[in-house]
Design an enzyme around this catalytic site. Sequence first.
Site, PDB file in Angstrom:
ATOM      1  N   SER A 124       0.962  -1.074  -0.221  1.00  0.00           N
ATOM      2  CA  SER A 124       0.057  -0.175   0.075  1.00  0.00           C
ATOM      3  C   SER A 124       0.906   1.243   0.043  1.00  0.00           C
ATOM      4  CB  SER A 124      -0.729   0.054   1.435  1.00  0.00           C
ATOM      5  OG  SER A 124      -1.572   1.228   1.275  1.00  0.00           O
ATOM      6  N   TYR A 148      -1.804  -1.663  10.910  1.00  0.00           N
ATOM      7  CA  TYR A 148      -2.069  -2.206   9.279  1.00  0.00           C
ATOM      8  C   TYR A 148      -1.009  -1.750   8.714  1.00  0.00           C
ATOM      9  CZ  TYR A 148      -3.585  -1.874   4.666  1.00  0.00           C
ATOM     10  OH  TYR A 148      -3.716  -1.957   3.318  1.00  0.00           O
ATOM     11  N   LYS A 152       2.105  -3.938   6.450  1.00  0.00           N
ATOM     12  CA  LYS A 152       2.543  -3.938   4.938  1.00  0.00           C
ATOM     13  C   LYS A 152       4.146  -3.646   4.819  1.00  0.00           C
ATOM     14  CE  LYS A 152      -1.404  -4.885   3.434  1.00  0.00           C
ATOM     15  NZ  LYS A 152      -1.680  -5.957   2.836  1.00  0.00           N
TER      16      LYS A 152
HETATM   17  P1  NAD Z   1     -10.973  -7.233   1.033  1.00  0.00           P
HETATM   18  O1  NAD Z   1     -11.059  -7.435   2.474  1.00  0.00           O
HETATM   19  O2  NAD Z   1     -12.043  -7.173   0.033  1.00  0.00           O
HETATM   20  O3  NAD Z   1     -10.167  -8.957   0.543  1.00  0.00           O
HETATM   21  C1  NAD Z   1      -9.553  -9.622   1.360  1.00  0.00           C
HETATM   22  C2  NAD Z   1      -9.724 -10.953   1.229  1.00  0.00           C
HETATM   23  O4  NAD Z   1      -8.842 -11.762   1.919  1.00  0.00           O
HETATM   24  C3  NAD Z   1     -11.356 -11.027   1.795  1.00  0.00           C
HETATM   25  O5  NAD Z   1     -11.963 -12.098   0.823  1.00  0.00           O
HETATM   26  C4  NAD Z   1     -11.007 -12.168   3.039  1.00  0.00           C
HETATM   27  O6  NAD Z   1     -12.208 -12.878   3.278  1.00  0.00           O
HETATM   28  C5  NAD Z   1      -9.960 -12.782   2.862  1.00  0.00           C
HETATM   29  N1  NAD Z   1      -8.866 -13.132   3.833  1.00  0.00           N
HETATM   30  C6  NAD Z   1      -8.597 -12.186   4.998  1.00  0.00           C
HETATM   31  N2  NAD Z   1      -7.542 -12.927   5.760  1.00  0.00           N
HETATM   32  C7  NAD Z   1      -7.464 -14.228   5.382  1.00  0.00           C
HETATM   33  C8  NAD Z   1      -6.830 -15.458   5.766  1.00  0.00           C
HETATM   34  N3  NAD Z   1      -6.007 -15.352   6.941  1.00  0.00           N
HETATM   35  N4  NAD Z   1      -7.098 -16.432   5.032  1.00  0.00           N
HETATM   36  C9  NAD Z   1      -7.655 -16.570   3.729  1.00  0.00           C
HETATM   37  N5  NAD Z   1      -8.448 -15.624   3.548  1.00  0.00           N
HETATM   38  C10 NAD Z   1      -8.244 -14.270   4.334  1.00  0.00           C
HETATM   39  O7  NAD Z   1      -9.839  -6.218   0.534  1.00  0.00           O
HETATM   40  P2  NAD Z   1      -9.397  -5.674  -0.711  1.00  0.00           P
HETATM   41  O8  NAD Z   1      -9.675  -4.375  -0.732  1.00  0.00           O
HETATM   42  O9  NAD Z   1      -9.726  -6.626  -1.568  1.00  0.00           O
HETATM   43  O10 NAD Z   1      -7.679  -5.765  -0.070  1.00  0.00           O
HETATM   44  C11 NAD Z   1      -6.940  -6.788  -0.561  1.00  0.00           C
HETATM   45  C12 NAD Z   1      -5.546  -6.683  -0.270  1.00  0.00           C
HETATM   46  O11 NAD Z   1      -4.953  -5.410  -0.918  1.00  0.00           O
HETATM   47  C13 NAD Z   1      -5.132  -6.437   1.287  1.00  0.00           C
HETATM   48  O12 NAD Z   1      -4.229  -7.257   1.605  1.00  0.00           O
HETATM   49  C14 NAD Z   1      -5.149  -4.990   1.503  1.00  0.00           C
HETATM   50  O13 NAD Z   1      -4.511  -4.653   2.733  1.00  0.00           O
HETATM   51  C15 NAD Z   1      -4.626  -4.392   0.391  1.00  0.00           C
HETATM   52  N6  NAD Z   1      -4.871  -3.061  -0.095  1.00  0.00           N
HETATM   53  C16 NAD Z   1      -5.979  -2.721  -0.135  1.00  0.00           C
HETATM   54  C17 NAD Z   1      -6.336  -1.357  -0.424  1.00  0.00           C
HETATM   55  C18 NAD Z   1      -7.753  -0.831  -0.548  1.00  0.00           C
HETATM   56  O14 NAD Z   1      -8.110   0.328  -0.590  1.00  0.00           O
HETATM   57  N7  NAD Z   1      -8.635  -1.805  -0.925  1.00  0.00           N
HETATM   58  C19 NAD Z   1      -5.305  -0.254  -0.588  1.00  0.00           C
HETATM   59  C20 NAD Z   1      -4.084  -0.903  -0.543  1.00  0.00           C
HETATM   60  C21 NAD Z   1      -3.622  -2.268  -0.272  1.00  0.00           C
HETATM   61  C1  UD1 Z   2      -7.225   4.602   3.256  1.00  0.00           C
HETATM   62  C2  UD1 Z   2      -6.360   4.280   4.404  1.00  0.00           C
HETATM   63  C3  UD1 Z   2      -5.121   3.886   3.700  1.00  0.00           C
HETATM   64  C4  UD1 Z   2      -5.351   2.630   2.546  1.00  0.00           C
HETATM   65  C5  UD1 Z   2      -6.377   3.560   1.497  1.00  0.00           C
HETATM   66  C6  UD1 Z   2      -6.814   2.533   0.596  1.00  0.00           C
HETATM   67  C7  UD1 Z   2      -6.996   5.794   6.472  1.00  0.00           C
HETATM   68  C8  UD1 Z   2      -6.130   6.858   7.437  1.00  0.00           C
HETATM   69  N1  UD1 Z   2      -5.888   5.317   5.498  1.00  0.00           N
HETATM   70  O1  UD1 Z   2      -6.728   5.805   2.883  1.00  0.00           O
HETATM   71  O2  UD1 Z   2      -4.156   2.928   4.689  1.00  0.00           O
HETATM   72  O3  UD1 Z   2      -4.250   2.619   2.055  1.00  0.00           O
HETATM   73  O4  UD1 Z   2      -7.616   4.056   2.569  1.00  0.00           O
HETATM   74  O5  UD1 Z   2      -7.968   3.193  -0.165  1.00  0.00           O
HETATM   75  O6  UD1 Z   2      -7.926   5.189   6.698  1.00  0.00           O
HETATM   76  N2  UD1 Z   2     -12.770  11.495   3.191  1.00  0.00           N
HETATM   77  C9  UD1 Z   2     -13.783  12.465   3.453  1.00  0.00           C
HETATM   78  N3  UD1 Z   2     -14.945  11.695   3.884  1.00  0.00           N
HETATM   79  C10 UD1 Z   2     -15.177  10.439   4.162  1.00  0.00           C
HETATM   80  C11 UD1 Z   2     -14.197   9.444   3.788  1.00  0.00           C
HETATM   81  C12 UD1 Z   2     -12.969   9.974   3.323  1.00  0.00           C
HETATM   82  O7  UD1 Z   2     -13.802  13.597   3.269  1.00  0.00           O
HETATM   83  O8  UD1 Z   2     -16.347  10.024   4.506  1.00  0.00           O
HETATM   84  C13 UD1 Z   2     -11.549  12.092   2.559  1.00  0.00           C
HETATM   85  C14 UD1 Z   2     -10.232  11.643   3.603  1.00  0.00           C
HETATM   86  O9  UD1 Z   2     -10.087  12.582   4.226  1.00  0.00           O
HETATM   87  C15 UD1 Z   2      -9.202  11.843   2.350  1.00  0.00           C
HETATM   88  C16 UD1 Z   2      -9.947  11.009   1.120  1.00  0.00           C
HETATM   89  O10 UD1 Z   2     -11.428  11.404   1.354  1.00  0.00           O
HETATM   90  O11 UD1 Z   2      -8.761  12.922   2.271  1.00  0.00           O
HETATM   91  C17 UD1 Z   2      -9.712   9.775   0.891  1.00  0.00           C
HETATM   92  O12 UD1 Z   2     -10.158   8.939   1.900  1.00  0.00           O
HETATM   93  P1  UD1 Z   2     -10.147   7.309   1.999  1.00  0.00           P
HETATM   94  O13 UD1 Z   2     -11.154   6.927   1.050  1.00  0.00           O
HETATM   95  O14 UD1 Z   2     -10.687   6.943   3.384  1.00  0.00           O
HETATM   96  O15 UD1 Z   2      -8.753   6.952   1.757  1.00  0.00           O
HETATM   97  P2  UD1 Z   2      -7.384   7.145   2.378  1.00  0.00           P
HETATM   98  O16 UD1 Z   2      -7.451   8.173   3.734  1.00  0.00           O
HETATM   99  O17 UD1 Z   2      -6.487   7.829   1.297  1.00  0.00           O
END
Ligand code: NAD
Ligand code: UD1
Length: 331
Positions: A124, A148, A152
């Site tokens: 991330s 969290y 990472k």
């Molecule tokens: P998500 O929660 O939708 O998907 C994660 C999946 O992993 C889920 O289906 C959950 O059931 C499964 N899971 C969790 N722990 C497990 C385990 N121990 N064994 C087997 N399955 C397990 O999340 P996502 O948004 O798809 O994120 C996927 C990955 O990307 C995560 O590692 C997250 O940290 C990373 N990531 C997500 C974002 C974001 O904004 N969504 C941003 C940066 C990184």
């Molecule tokens: C969040 C996570 C980050 C993760 C990322 C993935 C936090 C502090 N950080 O980032 O670790 O990798 O999601 O997508 O949670 N905002 C509003 N109103 C809302 C929600 C958000 O104004 O109800 C604003 C926030 O202040 C920010 C922007 O929208 O400026 C994006 O927020 P968000 O979607 O939560 O993502 P991040 O904070 O960038």
Amino acid sequence: MNILVTGGAGYIGSHTCVAILQAGHMVIVADNLFNSKAETIDEIKKITGKDVVFHKADMTDEAAVDEIFRSHKLDGVIHFAGFKAVGESVEKPLNYYYNNLVSTMVLAKACLRHGVKRFVFSSSATVYGDNAIPYVETMKLQPTTNPYGETKAMSERILTDIAKANPDFFVSLLRYFNPVGAHESGLIGESPNGIPNNLMPYVTQVAKGKLKKLRVFGNDYPTVDGTGVRDYIHVMDLAEGHVVAVENLTEGVHVYNLGTGQGTSVLQLVKAFEEANNIEIPYEIVGRRPGDLPEYYADAGKAKLELDWTAKHDIFDMCRDAWRFEKNYQE
Ligand code: NAD
Ligand code: UD1
């Protein structure tokens, strides 16, 4: 290739399964369904017309993981499985460290034991912490402010050390910026539990009338309009990034930002959503959210240069596809 997708029933994992299948590879999903539903696997099959092998398994369970590696001849692993809620990680640090780190180590161990060379990891942009923008892969990482983010940064370090000691273990660390949107079919998308923490799912729920109005967290940042700026990336572009990362993975450790390189403020996103979908989003300005940075976005040059990958969708596509999924398929 036969690719094991851990967390493949989740948000990013499910879209990546679609992209991998469409690129002509085979997908084996392993997910414990902690934050997802088995029906998503059926939707992946529906979209692609291809079969998917599904194992309901926990990636911290060494015996279960070993069994999966024994029953398939794998060419690579894409490791999405993990917990991802920043706030919750502060309340339940042990759960986060345990699940996110142990799963990574169990999978790496299985790769070494079974001779699986390619390992792609979901990292991330949060690992950059409070750094200069745009974020570049060569930057020294700053300590993150929550468990969290630490999981990472630590997973990156663990995988890097394993790759250094084992030349046959190739690692790609993908640092995602802000993934939003959904597959254009509207069959799969993001389904957060409870009230969403993140901006786009909050906006789609306001559009649907499930939530009254958006709270904009601060309009006094030193940004274009005072609201927070992020690099939103369409989840299908992110998914394609994984395909090229696993296909092109060679010896060593390779780090890539997956972002658009483009910053969008909260109010710009709201406006884009309104224009793309012809729906008004009521909002109010409230105080800053603790821990938020004013502005960050990717330098996306390395992925373009080395993987020939760039994001194709703009913010309007992201808003349109996010809304289509919410409107048609969410309760
Ligand atoms: P998500 O929660 O939708 O998907 C994660 C999946 O992993 C889920 O289906 C959950 O059931 C499964 N899971 C969790 N722990 C497990 C385990 N121990 N064994 C087997 N399955 C397990 O999340 P996502 O948004 O798809 O994120 C996927 C990955 O990307 C995560 O590692 C997250 O940290 C990373 N990531 C997500 C974002 C974001 O904004 N969504 C941003 C940066 C990184
Ligand atoms: C969040 C996570 C980050 C993760 C990322 C993935 C936090 C502090 N950080 O980032 O670790 O990798 O999601 O997508 O949670 N905002 C509003 N109103 C809302 C929600 C958000 O104004 O109800 C604003 C926030 O202040 C920010 C922007 O929208 O400026 C994006 O927020 P968000 O979607 O939560 O993502 P991040 O904070 O960038």
